[in-house]
Design a protein around this motif. Structure first.
Motif: not given
Length: 170
Positions: A124-152
């Protein structure tokens, strides 16, 4: 109240100026599965280009599936000199049942701090929400990163329908 960009009387309206007022959105059209990895990596769909010397409000709304033996963990990838924090809301990492009875995680974290989320059950699907303020000096990318917590080998999925948005504030 903060307004970006500031529009002064007589200012010429250009396509670039009008575009800078829009919220940038990213949408995940297809589900991605990651197996046998605990190293967080950028989601190819849930990311935004950021301009230098700017402040953004960023939100990620993520639908996921995770086996109770693997779970999902997240971080954010931001430009090296970016400052700010992110908030995290979702199922607590100790939950692995179809009825979590309100057990959740919520907190404020650094971009690179690992957040681990629980699951309803493997199918079954469930959900999460992450929000934040990002203040930059240099241009770049903000990316959501994810992985398994325990390898399987079953795999953790970030599902279609997940999305993100970024709004420049200053």
């Amino acid at each position: 109240m903060s307004q970006y960009p500031v529009l002064y009387a007589g200012r010429r309206l250009t396509s670039g100026l009008l575009s800078s007022m829009l919220v940038t959105e990213a949408y995940k059209r297809s589900t991605l599965t990651r197996t046998a990895t605990t190293v967080t990596a950028d989601d190819p769909d849930l990311q935004f280009a950021l301009e230098a010397n700017a402040i953004y409000f960023v939100e990620f709304f993520v639908h996921y599936q995770a086996p109770s033996a693997e779970l999902i963990k997240t971080t954010w990838n931001v430009p090296a000199d970016a400052i700010g924090l992110r908030s995290a809301w979702g199922v607590a990492n100790g939950v692995a049942t179809s009825d979590p009875s309100g057990d959740g995680r919520w907190g404020i974290h650094a971009f690179a701090t690992t957040c681990i989320y629980g699951t309803r059950n493997s199918a079954s699907q469930t959900m999460l929400v992450e929000t934040g303020q990002v203040e930059t000096t240099s241009a770049g990318t903000v990316a959501f990163q994810w992985a398994q917590n325990t390898s399987g080998l079953t795999g953790v999925q970030v599902c279609s329908g997940s999305y993100g948005r970024a709004k420049r504030l200053a």
